[in-house]
Design a protein around this motif. Structure first.
Motif, short mmCIF file in Angstrom:
data_model
loop_
_atom_site.label_atom_id
_atom_site.label_comp_id
_atom_site.label_asym_id
_atom_site.label_seq_id
_atom_site.Cartn_x
_atom_site.Cartn_y
_atom_site.Cartn_z
N PRO A 135 0.84 -1.21 0.00
CA PRO A 135 0.00 0.00 0.00
C PRO A 135 0.87 1.25 0.00
O PRO A 135 2.06 1.20 0.32
N THR A 136 0.26 2.37 -0.37
CA THR A 136 1.00 3.63 -0.30
C THR A 136 1.00 4.11 1.15
O THR A 136 0.21 3.62 1.97
N ILE A 137 1.86 5.08 1.44
CA ILE A 137 1.92 5.63 2.80
C ILE A 137 0.56 6.23 3.18
O ILE A 137 0.09 6.06 4.31
N LYS A 138 -0.09 6.86 2.21
CA LYS A 138 -1.40 7.48 2.48
C LYS A 138 -2.42 6.40 2.82
O LYS A 138 -3.21 6.56 3.76
N GLN A 139 -2.38 5.30 2.08
CA GLN A 139 -3.32 4.20 2.37
C GLN A 139 -3.09 3.64 3.77
O GLN A 139 -4.03 3.28 4.46
N ILE A 140 -1.82 3.58 4.17
CA ILE A 140 -1.51 3.06 5.51
C ILE A 140 -2.10 4.00 6.56
O ILE A 140 -2.79 3.56 7.50
N PHE A 141 -1.85 5.28 6.41
CA PHE A 141 -2.32 6.25 7.41
C PHE A 141 -3.85 6.33 7.43
O PHE A 141 -4.46 6.52 8.47
N ASP A 142 -4.45 6.19 6.23
CA ASP A 142 -5.92 6.31 6.16
C ASP A 142 -6.63 4.99 6.48
O ASP A 142 -7.86 4.94 6.47
N ASN A 143 -5.85 3.95 6.72
CA ASN A 143 -6.45 2.61 6.94
C ASN A 143 -7.42 2.32 5.80
O ASN A 143 -8.57 1.92 6.02
N ASP A 144 -6.94 2.52 4.60
CA ASP A 144 -7.78 2.48 3.40
C ASP A 144 -8.17 1.04 3.04
O ASP A 144 -7.32 0.24 2.63
N PRO A 145 -9.47 0.70 3.15
CA PRO A 145 -9.86 -0.70 2.88
C PRO A 145 -9.75 -1.07 1.40
O PRO A 145 -9.77 -2.26 1.07
N SER A 146 -9.61 -0.06 0.53
CA SER A 146 -9.55 -0.40 -0.91
C SER A 146 -8.29 -1.20 -1.24
O SER A 146 -8.24 -1.88 -2.26
#
Lengths: 400, 267
Positions: A135-146
């Protein structure tokens, strides 16, 4: 030694070079008391000799280099990880055939620099498994389920080679990896293989309570394995019959391929111990220790054989004895995340970005870290010193 | 005994004895000074249990050296017979007891401090409300340095009357507490998980010790406490600061309101 073709020689016990074993079976080469004493003596010397000077240069590698890079590349070729992929395949055979329902996920914990991600990716390609990108760093921080949408819907086979890049040591950096691990370990995402660096594994095991019973790792390279591997690496490109001799004693360090499996020189056993069984670090130290023959006269006498002299193995980079604990924090953050960009380091470390950059540049000048693409990483040369530094400061270490 | 003259118990002074006594005193002082300088120097280059062990040996070694010097000097000054020692110690005891009661009491407490070890060098202790790291255990007093870098000298006599609070008691494990005071209207499960992760992800965390988040409702709101251990005791303030800063950012991100109470009630 004259064995008739009809006679059956005693078959030596075969050593698997690329042997994947459960983590509990990892066998770090034992450190001999003489080696420990030598190490303690070195530490004692460093202890009393003030080494706070950060401008002190690392031992000049190039000054000691007597072989050209091209010749060194011939004598110590790069490791082809394909053999490791075969080894992994062999270790996972039984699991693939019989245990997928019982244990849908296997974790492969890689020691630093051993190309764990690449090995897993190649293994995935061989088995037509879906390769899951980090995942991207943003996805990690956002806990992005996508990010979880990357998994095959049909519950087909998948490979996530870089679990170490799926989290951050930050209060909001663990949610995504937990969101993934819970269903994955339960088999809800189908069967798959997870790759993880050993330092990240040490942290994640404690932060996310991952059981280690399904984790495998590459067995340590002891003197015997190193002997076989270095013989193979030298034999790859070098068609001349090269003899590797200890520069001080003149004794053989590497034996020909027939005897490599049986005879192990003390030098290689010591090298294995010093490198804690890490084959890539051992390969670098080996490469750096090779010297051309100083006495050309003797060279002329040995007709077809080329003598390669093996000098003392180098110490690697040295971290000055300093009370600056921020150095330890930075090294630990880099190891736990298997390298990080300077910007992301500022998110996980409790000091400012300009101080982080100043520390990174100091460590770079010592040969401890390097910038690889955007990520700062510990160098091969600086790894052992970093581990020792963190161990002395009681930081969490990896299992190897 | 009626005609006891204290001067009679002393050996007739001669030059050789005098030099020997001087040499013993000088040698003992030199050794004590060396230990007191060298051991902390070595200890400060180490970490964890080995650092604390080296620091803790200093007062013990000093006591051994003083006792050895006393044993060596005594027969050079007096005839060490029971008849001689009883009146001498009796006289000394009375004189010192009146003149230096507290001083002698502190010296004796100093011996007790070395044997009972309520504090060791490197421990973080509270005596009489003063909190700091034990830097030096002297014969009469213990020197502690507060977090504000102020040295405090506390006589060992406090051992008899004051409670000694020892935060790490000779080990590297020192519990730190970070407090958070929140408005009661929030999702406590999420906040508790966040604070747990704040401790888990702090680079100062000692993983060998547990992390606990304690939640307590108060009339003014909800009180959260993170209890966790840093890698080294001296990191406690960095550790608490790190947890506080990152927890505040996380709580803000969750939309939790911090509790604000009036400094002066009913205003």
């Amino acid at each position: 030694m004259n064995i008739q073709p009809s006679e059956k020689p005693e078959k030596p016990e075969e050593t698997e070079l690329w042997d994947y074993v459960p983590i509990s079976n990892f066998d770090c080469p034992i450190v001999l008391s003489a080696d420990v004493a030598r190490q303690k003596w070195r530490m004692l010397k460093r202890f009393f000799i003030h080494t706070d000077d950060f401008s002190a240069p690392m031992r000049g590698e190039e000054a000691l280099q007597t072989f050209s890079q091209k010749r060194l590349d011939e004598l110590v070729a790069a490791i082809d990880w394909q053999a490791a992929v075969d080894g992994l395949d062999c270790a996972l055979d039984d699991w693939m055939l019989n245990q997928l329902d019982e244990n849908p996920v296997k974790i492969i914990v890689g020691q630093p620099f051993l190309g764990n991600g690449e090995i897993l990716a190649r293994w995935g390609g061989r088995h037509n498994a879906r390769l899951i990108a980090r995942p991207t760093i943003k996805q990690i921080f956002d806990n992005d389920p996508s990010w979880l949408d990357n998994w095959p819907e049909s519950k087909g086979f998948w490979v996530l080679p870089e679990l170490d890049k799926c989290f951050l040591r930050h209060a909001e950096g663990l949610a995504l990896v937990r969101r993934f691990l819970a269903p994955a370990l339960n088999g809800d995402l189908g069967s798959g293989l997870i790759g993880c660096d050993s330092w990240s594994w040490a942290f994640l095991r404690r932060a996310c309570f991952i059981p280690s019973n399904n984790a495998l790792t590459l067995q340590a390279f002891d003197g015997k394995r190193l002997s076989i591997l270095f013989t193979q690496l030298a034999g790859c490109a070098d068609h001349e019959q090269a003899k590797f001799l200890n520069a001080k004693t003149g004794k053989a360090v590497l034996f020909d391929s027939q005897h490599a499996a049986n005879d192990v020189s003390k030098d290689l056993a010591q090298l294995a111990m010093r490198c804690r069984g890490n084959v890539e670090i051992a390969r670098l130290f080996w490469r750096e220790s090779l010297r051309d023959k100083p006495d050309k006269k003797t060279l002329e006498n040995s007709a077809s054989e080329t003598s390669i002299w093996v000098d003392s193995f180098m110490e690697g980079a040295i971290i000055p004895n300093t009370n600056d604990e921020n150095i330890a924090l930075t090294l630990h953050a880099l190891l736990i995340h298997n390298g990080l960009s300077a910007a992301t380091l500022a998110d996980v470390l409790p000091f400012s970005d300009y101080h982080i950059m100043e520390l990174l540049l100091r460590l770079k000048s010592l040969g401890i870290v390097k910038l690889h693409h955007d990520d700062w990483k510990i160098t091969l040369m600086g790894y052992l010193a970093s581990r020792q530094h963190l161990s002395a400061h009681n930081f969490l270490l990896d299992d190897f | 005994m009626d005609n006891f003259n204290i001067a009679n118990i002393f050996i007739k002074p001669d030059f050789e004895n005098f030099v020997e006594v001087l040499l013993i005193i000088f040698g003992t002082l030199l050794l004590i000074q060396s230990i007191q300088k060298l051991f902390p120097w070595i200890a400060n280059r180490l970490h964890g249990a080995s650092r604390l062990f080296i620091l803790a040996t200093i007062p013990l070694l000093r006591l051994i050296l003083i006792l050895t010097a006393f044993i060596l000097i005594t027969p050079r000054i007096i005839e060490p017979s029971l008849q001689n020692l009883i009146p001498l110690l009796g006289t000394l005891g009375i004189a010192l007891g009146f003149a230096f009661k507290d001083f002698v009491s502190s010296l004796i407490a100093g011996v007790v401090a070395v044997s009972e070890r309520p504090y060791h060098n490197g421990d973080w202790i509270t005596i009489n409300g003063i909190y700091g790291e034990v830097k030096h255990i002297g014969t009469r007093a213990v020197q502690i340095v507060t977090p504000d870098d102020t040295a405090a000298y506390i006589p060992h006599i406090k051992l008899w009357t004051e409670p000694i609070l020892n935060a790490n008691n000779g080990t590297p494990a020192l519990q730190c507490v970070a407090n958070f005071y929140l408005h009661p209207d929030h999702d406590a499960v999420r906040v508790k998980q966040l604070l747990h992760d704040v401790a888990l992800t702090s680079p100062y965390l000692n993983f060998e010790q547990p992390v606990v988040v304690v939640v307590q409702d108060q009339p003014w709101g909800t009180h959260y406490r993170i209890r966790a251990y840093p890698i080294e005791p001296y990191q406690q303030f960095h550790f608490i600061s790190d947890m506080t800063v990152r927890a505040k950012a996380g709580l803000k991100h969750l939309g939790v309101t911090f509790n604000v109470t009036h400094a002066i009630p009913n205003i």
